[in-house]
Design a protein around this motif. Structure first.
Motif, PDB file in Angstrom:
ATOM      1  N   MET A 144       0.781  -1.284   0.079  1.00 41.78           N
ATOM      2  CA  MET A 144       0.099  -0.074  -0.211  1.00 41.78           C
ATOM      3  C   MET A 144       0.991   1.131   0.087  1.00 41.78           C
ATOM      4  SD  MET A 144      -2.695   0.963   2.704  1.00 41.78           S
ATOM      5  CE  MET A 144      -3.923  -0.244   2.538  1.00 41.78           C
ATOM      6  N   THR A 145       0.611   2.049  -0.914  1.00 37.03           N
ATOM      7  CA  THR A 145       1.459   3.613  -0.891  1.00 37.03           C
ATOM      8  C   THR A 145       0.900   4.166   0.302  1.00 37.03           C
ATOM      9  OG1 THR A 145      -0.206   4.557  -2.245  1.00 37.03           O
ATOM     10  CG2 THR A 145       1.203   3.497  -3.392  1.00 37.03           C
ATOM     11  N   GLU A 146       2.098   5.168   0.646  1.00 33.77           N
ATOM     12  CA  GLU A 146       1.772   6.153   1.739  1.00 33.77           C
ATOM     13  C   GLU A 146       0.640   7.177   1.389  1.00 33.77           C
ATOM     14  OE1 GLU A 146       4.238   9.127   4.521  1.00 33.77           O
ATOM     15  OE2 GLU A 146       4.727   9.151   2.137  1.00 33.77           O
ATOM     16  N   GLN A 147       0.654   7.440   0.056  1.00 39.23           N
ATOM     17  CA  GLN A 147      -0.762   8.351  -0.045  1.00 39.23           C
ATOM     18  C   GLN A 147      -2.024   7.612   0.379  1.00 39.23           C
ATOM     19  OE1 GLN A 147       0.117   9.147  -4.117  1.00 39.23           O
ATOM     20  NE2 GLN A 147       1.132  11.129  -3.396  1.00 39.23           N
ATOM     21  N   ALA A 148      -2.258   6.019  -0.450  1.00 34.44           N
ATOM     22  CA  ALA A 148      -3.251   5.423  -0.066  1.00 34.44           C
ATOM     23  C   ALA A 148      -3.431   5.146   1.641  1.00 34.44           C
ATOM     24  CB  ALA A 148      -3.285   3.936  -0.810  1.00 34.44           C
ATOM     25  N   PHE A 149      -2.476   4.971   2.021  1.00 34.45           N
ATOM     26  CA  PHE A 149      -2.463   4.858   3.679  1.00 34.45           C
ATOM     27  C   PHE A 149      -2.903   6.121   4.316  1.00 34.45           C
ATOM     28  CE2 PHE A 149      -0.655   5.149   7.897  1.00 34.45           C
ATOM     29  CZ  PHE A 149      -1.162   3.799   8.444  1.00 34.45           C
ATOM     30  N   LEU A 150      -2.773   7.157   3.890  1.00 36.07           N
ATOM     31  CA  LEU A 150      -2.989   8.336   4.329  1.00 36.07           C
ATOM     32  C   LEU A 150      -4.535   8.666   4.087  1.00 36.07           C
ATOM     33  CD1 LEU A 150       0.202  10.412   4.410  1.00 36.07           C
ATOM     34  CD2 LEU A 150      -0.911   9.694   6.250  1.00 36.07           C
ATOM     35  N   VAL A 151      -5.074   8.443   3.114  1.00 34.80           N
ATOM     36  CA  VAL A 151      -6.261   8.711   2.746  1.00 34.80           C
ATOM     37  C   VAL A 151      -7.345   7.855   3.418  1.00 34.80           C
ATOM     38  CG1 VAL A 151      -7.973   8.454   0.625  1.00 34.80           C
ATOM     39  CG2 VAL A 151      -5.640   9.686   0.168  1.00 34.80           C
ATOM     40  N   LEU A 152      -6.954   6.481   3.553  1.00 38.32           N
ATOM     41  CA  LEU A 152      -7.720   5.581   4.286  1.00 38.32           C
ATOM     42  C   LEU A 152      -7.809   6.097   5.767  1.00 38.32           C
ATOM     43  CD1 LEU A 152      -6.635   2.199   2.870  1.00 38.32           C
ATOM     44  CD2 LEU A 152      -8.711   3.356   2.547  1.00 38.32           C
ATOM     45  N   THR A 153      -6.460   6.564   6.177  1.00 38.51           N
ATOM     46  CA  THR A 153      -6.488   6.991   7.415  1.00 38.51           C
ATOM     47  C   THR A 153      -7.521   8.412   7.719  1.00 38.51           C
ATOM     48  OG1 THR A 153      -4.400   6.199   7.901  1.00 38.51           O
ATOM     49  CG2 THR A 153      -5.028   7.845   9.516  1.00 38.51           C
ATOM     50  N   ALA A 154      -7.505   9.201   6.681  1.00 37.74           N
ATOM     51  CA  ALA A 154      -8.470  10.209   6.788  1.00 37.74           C
ATOM     52  C   ALA A 154      -9.827   9.840   6.625  1.00 37.74           C
ATOM     53  CB  ALA A 154      -8.034  11.143   5.532  1.00 37.74           C
ATOM     54  N   LEU A 155     -10.262   8.993   6.305  1.00 36.45           N
ATOM     55  CA  LEU A 155     -11.422   8.562   6.140  1.00 36.45           C
ATOM     56  C   LEU A 155     -11.724   7.528   7.257  1.00 36.45           C
ATOM     57  CD1 LEU A 155     -11.845   7.911   2.347  1.00 36.45           C
ATOM     58  CD2 LEU A 155     -12.768   9.824   3.592  1.00 36.45           C
ATOM     59  N   ALA A 156     -10.882   7.213   7.942  1.00 34.40           N
ATOM     60  CA  ALA A 156     -11.348   6.141   9.050  1.00 34.40           C
ATOM     61  C   ALA A 156     -12.300   6.679  10.155  1.00 34.40           C
ATOM     62  CB  ALA A 156     -10.062   5.878   9.920  1.00 34.40           C
ATOM     63  N   ASP A 157     -12.367   7.708  10.522  1.00 33.09           N
ATOM     64  CA  ASP A 157     -13.330   8.333  11.404  1.00 33.09           C
ATOM     65  C   ASP A 157     -14.682   8.977  10.925  1.00 33.09           C
ATOM     66  OD1 ASP A 157     -11.916  10.480  10.392  1.00 33.09           O
ATOM     67  OD2 ASP A 157     -11.578  11.435  12.403  1.00 33.09           O
ATOM     68  N   GLU A 158     -14.528   9.519   9.792  1.00 32.27           N
ATOM     69  CA  GLU A 158     -15.909  10.021   9.132  1.00 32.27           C
ATOM     70  C   GLU A 158     -15.714  10.073   7.556  1.00 32.27           C
ATOM     71  OE1 GLU A 158     -15.427  14.684   9.337  1.00 32.27           O
ATOM     72  OE2 GLU A 158     -15.224  13.780  11.477  1.00 32.27           O
ATOM     73  N   SER A 159     -16.859  10.413   6.877  1.00 33.21           N
ATOM     74  CA  SER A 159     -16.854  10.290   5.428  1.00 33.21           C
ATOM     75  C   SER A 159     -16.288  12.021   5.327  1.00 33.21           C
ATOM     76  CB  SER A 159     -18.161  10.265   4.814  1.00 33.21           C
ATOM     77  OG  SER A 159     -19.064  11.103   5.262  1.00 33.21           O
ATOM     78  N   ARG A 160     -15.925  12.084   4.084  1.00 34.41           N
ATOM     79  CA  ARG A 160     -14.997  13.406   3.718  1.00 34.41           C
ATOM     80  C   ARG A 160     -15.093  13.608   2.350  1.00 34.41           C
ATOM     81  NH1 ARG A 160     -12.181  15.074   8.316  1.00 34.41           N
ATOM     82  NH2 ARG A 160     -11.575  13.429   9.610  1.00 34.41           N
ATOM     83  N   HIS A 161     -15.353  15.191   2.029  1.00 29.70           N
ATOM     84  CA  HIS A 161     -15.224  15.285   0.519  1.00 29.70           C
ATOM     85  C   HIS A 161     -13.750  15.404   0.188  1.00 29.70           C
ATOM     86  CE1 HIS A 161     -14.489  19.572   1.728  1.00 29.70           C
ATOM     87  NE2 HIS A 161     -15.668  19.363   2.389  1.00 29.70           N
ATOM     88  N   GLY A 162     -13.606  15.575  -1.242  1.00 29.15           N
ATOM     89  CA  GLY A 162     -12.206  15.601  -1.774  1.00 29.15           C
ATOM     90  C   GLY A 162     -11.472  16.416  -0.941  1.00 29.15           C
ATOM     91  N   TYR A 163     -11.725  17.886  -1.125  1.00 30.09           N
ATOM     92  CA  TYR A 163     -10.784  18.667  -0.579  1.00 30.09           C
ATOM     93  C   TYR A 163     -10.714  18.416   1.073  1.00 30.09           C
ATOM     94  CZ  TYR A 163      -8.637  23.315   1.003  1.00 30.09           C
ATOM     95  OH  TYR A 163      -7.903  24.267   1.286  1.00 30.09           O
ATOM     96  N   GLY A 164     -11.687  17.939   1.625  1.00 25.68           N
ATOM     97  CA  GLY A 164     -11.332  17.734   3.194  1.00 25.68           C
ATOM     98  C   GLY A 164     -10.568  16.439   3.401  1.00 25.68           C
ATOM     99  N   VAL A 165     -10.352  15.655   2.487  1.00 23.56           N
ATOM    100  CA  VAL A 165      -9.374  14.559   2.515  1.00 23.56           C
ATOM    101  C   VAL A 165      -8.118  15.002   2.278  1.00 23.56           C
ATOM    102  CG1 VAL A 165      -8.664  12.277   1.628  1.00 23.56           C
ATOM    103  CG2 VAL A 165     -10.861  12.677   1.708  1.00 23.56           C
ATOM    104  N   VAL A 166      -7.944  16.179   1.440  1.00 25.16           N
ATOM    105  CA  VAL A 166      -6.721  16.688   1.179  1.00 25.16           C
ATOM    106  C   VAL A 166      -6.193  17.517   2.358  1.00 25.16           C
ATOM    107  CG1 VAL A 166      -5.730  18.703  -0.094  1.00 25.16           C
ATOM    108  CG2 VAL A 166      -7.086  16.979  -1.340  1.00 25.16           C
ATOM    109  N   GLN A 167      -7.030  18.244   3.039  1.00 23.00           N
ATOM    110  CA  GLN A 167      -6.534  19.060   4.226  1.00 23.00           C
ATOM    111  C   GLN A 167      -6.494  17.998   5.492  1.00 23.00           C
ATOM    112  OE1 GLN A 167     -10.243  21.121   4.595  1.00 23.00           O
ATOM    113  NE2 GLN A 167      -8.914  22.886   4.275  1.00 23.00           N
ATOM    114  N   GLU A 168      -7.003  16.864   5.456  1.00 28.50           N
ATOM    115  CA  GLU A 168      -6.853  15.693   6.587  1.00 28.50           C
ATOM    116  C   GLU A 168      -5.351  15.131   6.387  1.00 28.50           C
ATOM    117  OE1 GLU A 168      -7.818  13.999  10.428  1.00 28.50           O
ATOM    118  OE2 GLU A 168      -8.026  15.679   9.349  1.00 28.50           O
ATOM    119  N   VAL A 169      -5.204  14.746   5.331  1.00 27.03           N
ATOM    120  CA  VAL A 169      -3.770  14.095   4.745  1.00 27.03           C
ATOM    121  C   VAL A 169      -2.719  14.915   5.110  1.00 27.03           C
ATOM    122  CG1 VAL A 169      -2.372  13.360   2.863  1.00 27.03           C
ATOM    123  CG2 VAL A 169      -4.704  12.423   3.042  1.00 27.03           C
TER     124      VAL A 169
END
Length: 107
Positions: free
Chosen positions: A1-26
């Protein structure tokens, strides 16, 4: 798993997010080290979606634009957990070897 994929999954672990929200959380999770461009993000989301690790949760109109919210699937949560365990084990091995190196007086 790439670091980017790991961080995106982590960003979504606690709640759903829209694209820009995922970018900010990563960016927050990586303390600014990883800054996803929107095009890169959607490439990662497409791959994660194809692997059934994330799914589209909902779409909402916001200021005349459609926001797509993504959420982690159960399969995605299991994959994230497995990767977190794997990374923690590797970090533990590295730490143990570094301690042994320092204890042996090797610089």
């Amino acid at each position: 798993m790439t670091e980017q994929a790991f961080l995106v999954l982590t960003a979504l672990a606690d709640e759903s997010r829209h694209g820009y929200g995922v970018v900010q959380e990563v960016e927050r999770l990586s303390e600014g080290r990883v800054q996803l461009r929107i095009g890169t993000l959607y490439g990662v989301l497409d791959r994660l979606s194809a692997d059934e690790l994330v799914t589209l949760d909902r779409e909402e109109a916001h200021q005349g634009r459609l926001r797509r919210y993504y959420r982690l699937t159960d399969r995605g949560a299991r994959a994230l957990e497995a990767e977190a365990v794997r990374l923690a084990e590797h970090a533990r091995y590295a730490t143990e070897r570094l301690r042994a190196r320092h204890a042996g007086g090797t610089a």
